[in-house]
Design an enzyme around this catalytic site. Structure first.
Site, short mmCIF file in Angstrom:
data_model
loop_
_atom_site.label_atom_id
_atom_site.label_comp_id
_atom_site.label_asym_id
_atom_site.label_seq_id
_atom_site.Cartn_x
_atom_site.Cartn_y
_atom_site.Cartn_z
N SER A 71 -8.47 3.40 14.94
CA SER A 71 -8.13 1.90 16.08
C SER A 71 -8.96 2.79 17.09
CB SER A 71 -7.01 1.67 15.86
OG SER A 71 -6.22 1.46 17.75
N VAL A 117 0.91 -1.16 0.23
CA VAL A 117 -0.14 0.05 0.39
C VAL A 117 0.31 0.85 0.26
CG1 VAL A 117 -1.92 -1.20 0.97
CG2 VAL A 117 0.01 0.08 2.45
N LYS A 152 -2.88 6.51 13.38
CA LYS A 152 -4.36 5.99 13.13
C LYS A 152 -5.03 7.78 13.72
CE LYS A 152 -4.31 2.15 12.42
NZ LYS A 152 -4.46 1.87 10.96
N TYR A 160 2.26 4.15 16.64
CA TYR A 160 0.97 3.62 16.04
C TYR A 160 -0.25 4.05 16.15
CZ TYR A 160 -3.03 -0.47 15.22
OH TYR A 160 -4.33 -0.94 15.07
N ILE A 203 -9.02 -6.43 18.79
CA ILE A 203 -9.90 -8.03 18.73
C ILE A 203 -8.58 -8.60 17.47
CG2 ILE A 203 -10.95 -8.55 15.85
CD1 ILE A 203 -12.04 -6.40 17.84
N ALA A 232 -0.22 7.45 16.43
CA ALA A 232 -0.07 8.74 16.26
C ALA A 232 -0.60 9.27 14.91
CB ALA A 232 1.14 9.13 16.06
P1 NAI Z 1 -3.32 -8.03 10.45
O1 NAI Z 1 -2.22 -8.55 10.70
O2 NAI Z 1 -3.65 -9.47 10.30
O3 NAI Z 1 -3.81 -7.83 9.05
C1 NAI Z 1 -3.26 -6.63 8.61
C2 NAI Z 1 -2.86 -6.81 6.99
O4 NAI Z 1 -2.71 -5.67 6.87
C3 NAI Z 1 -1.85 -8.35 7.18
O5 NAI Z 1 -2.80 -9.02 5.52
C4 NAI Z 1 -0.66 -7.89 6.13
O6 NAI Z 1 -0.04 -8.45 5.37
C5 NAI Z 1 -1.02 -6.73 5.60
N1 NAI Z 1 -0.49 -5.18 5.29
C6 NAI Z 1 0.94 -4.52 5.99
N2 NAI Z 1 1.33 -4.08 5.63
C7 NAI Z 1 0.89 -4.04 4.23
C8 NAI Z 1 1.91 -2.96 3.41
N3 NAI Z 1 3.06 -2.68 3.75
N4 NAI Z 1 1.19 -3.04 1.28
C9 NAI Z 1 -0.17 -4.10 1.58
N5 NAI Z 1 -0.35 -5.19 3.22
C10 NAI Z 1 -0.03 -4.83 4.38
O7 NAI Z 1 -4.30 -7.08 11.32
P2 NAI Z 1 -5.40 -7.10 11.81
O8 NAI Z 1 -6.18 -6.89 13.56
O9 NAI Z 1 -6.74 -7.40 11.08
O10 NAI Z 1 -6.00 -5.33 11.41
C11 NAI Z 1 -6.59 -5.01 10.24
C12 NAI Z 1 -6.72 -3.19 10.30
O11 NAI Z 1 -7.03 -3.07 12.17
C13 NAI Z 1 -5.05 -2.74 10.56
O12 NAI Z 1 -5.10 -0.77 10.25
C14 NAI Z 1 -4.95 -2.20 12.75
O13 NAI Z 1 -4.38 -1.27 12.59
C15 NAI Z 1 -6.84 -2.57 12.56
N6 NAI Z 1 -6.85 -2.27 14.16
C16 NAI Z 1 -6.85 -4.09 14.58
C17 NAI Z 1 -7.48 -3.95 15.67
C18 NAI Z 1 -6.97 -5.35 16.23
O14 NAI Z 1 -7.33 -5.39 17.87
N7 NAI Z 1 -6.67 -6.26 15.55
C19 NAI Z 1 -7.60 -2.64 16.43
C20 NAI Z 1 -7.35 -1.72 16.28
C21 NAI Z 1 -7.21 -1.57 14.90
#
Ligand code: NAI
Length: 256
Positions: free
Chosen positions: A145, A70, A162, A158, A191, A160
């Site tokens: 978040s 991204v 968000k 993180y 989550i 900052a």
């Molecule tokens: P995850 O680690 O399971 O999924 C994140 C996905 O983003 C992965 O598939 C990864 O390969 C992809 N990714 C990371 N950097 C990338 C890049 N430079 N280019 C393309 N793809 C990239 O994480 P999750 O938990 O599903 O998080 C999804 C979103 O939700 C994130 O933005 C996270 O900050 C946000 N979030 C998650 C929370 C949680 O408790 N899991 C809470 C609040 C927000």
């Protein structure tokens, strides 16, 4: 104005979802495809993307995989173009990083801002341009978040990034609204995903137990809980919502 449950139907819509190789992004891709959307799944994890596409195919949905980073604006633009008439974009890709303020290195900050803020900015810019060009209503959803609501030790980079996503969301909502494009953020609580599952089983268990205690609902959140919030914001059910931050967090008031 939507007047029935059919307002959640995404038949005939096209969606781009970043971060679709796992966690919240995968659950979102599967749910939106189930609601009828043609789903363009973007992620840097090629294997995970293929698994997501297979899950959608198995359920009779339509998925196209776009392996990309991204932070690569050109690759995002190509994916948006390949999608054709884009109606929905969900900028979900993100990384976690922890370091205290005093231990934060320039390269940590740059990496987190590049992916968690600029990656979302590029996704929003490319998607909004395409949607304006389509001349059709659109919905953009960003992933903020609960970390933006309160300070937590170790989360400067993180949170900052968000917080910047929240400002991007609100600002773009003011600018794209006149074109019929809604822009909203989802700010999940803790989550259960690969991002939060990188600890030892013992630490994981302790963390989950703490989250269960803090939630009036007495459970932790699952990726599907967040996908439902994205579906709402993507669909006509939320046709009067823009510039909003939706907080699916099990009622957990952020503890710090
Ligand atoms: P995850 O680690 O399971 O999924 C994140 C996905 O983003 C992965 O598939 C990864 O390969 C992809 N990714 C990371 N950097 C990338 C890049 N430079 N280019 C393309 N793809 C990239 O994480 P999750 O938990 O599903 O998080 C999804 C979103 O939700 C994130 O933005 C996270 O900050 C946000 N979030 C998650 C929370 C949680 O408790 N899991 C809470 C609040 C927000």
């Amino acid at each position: 104005m939507p007047t029935s449950i059919a307002s959640y139907d995404l038949t005939g819509r096209t969606a781009l979802i970043t971060g679709a190789a796992g966690g919240i992004g995968r659950a979102t891709a599967v749910l939106l495809a189930g609601a009828g959307a043609a789903v363009h799944c973007a992620d840097r994890d090629e294997r995970g993307l293929a698994e997501t596409a297979a899950l959608i195919d198995d359920k009779g949905g339509r998925a196209v995989a776009h392996p990309l980073d991204v932070t690569d604006r050109g690759a995002l633009r190509a994916a948006v173009r390949a999608a054709g008439h884009l109606d929905i974009a969900a900028a979900i890709a993100g990384i976690m990083h922890t370091s205290t303020v005093l231990d934060t290195l320039d390269e940590d900050l740059d990496r987190v801002l590049d992916i968690n803020f600029k990656g979302v900015l590029y996704t929003c810019q490319e998607s909004a341009r395409a949607m304006i060009g389509n001349g059709r209503p659109g919905s953009i959803i960003t992933m903020a978040s609960g970390a933006v609501d309160a300070a937590q030790p170790g989360l400067l980079c993180y949170s900052a990034a968000k917080a910047a996503v929240v400002q991007l969301t609100k600002t773009l909502a003011t600018e794209a609204g006149p074109h019929g494009i809604r822009v909203n953020a989802v700010a999940p609580g803790w989550i259960r995903t690969p991002m939060t599952g990188r600890h030892s089983p013992e630490v994981q268990q302790q963390t989950e137990a703490a989250m269960v205690r803090m939630s009036p609902l007495r459970r932790v959140g699952e990726p599907e809980d967040i996908a439902q919030a994205v579906l709402y914001l993507a669909s006509d059910a939320s046709s009067f919502m823009t510039g909003q931050i939706l907080r699916p967090n099990g009622g957990v008031a952020m503890p710090w």
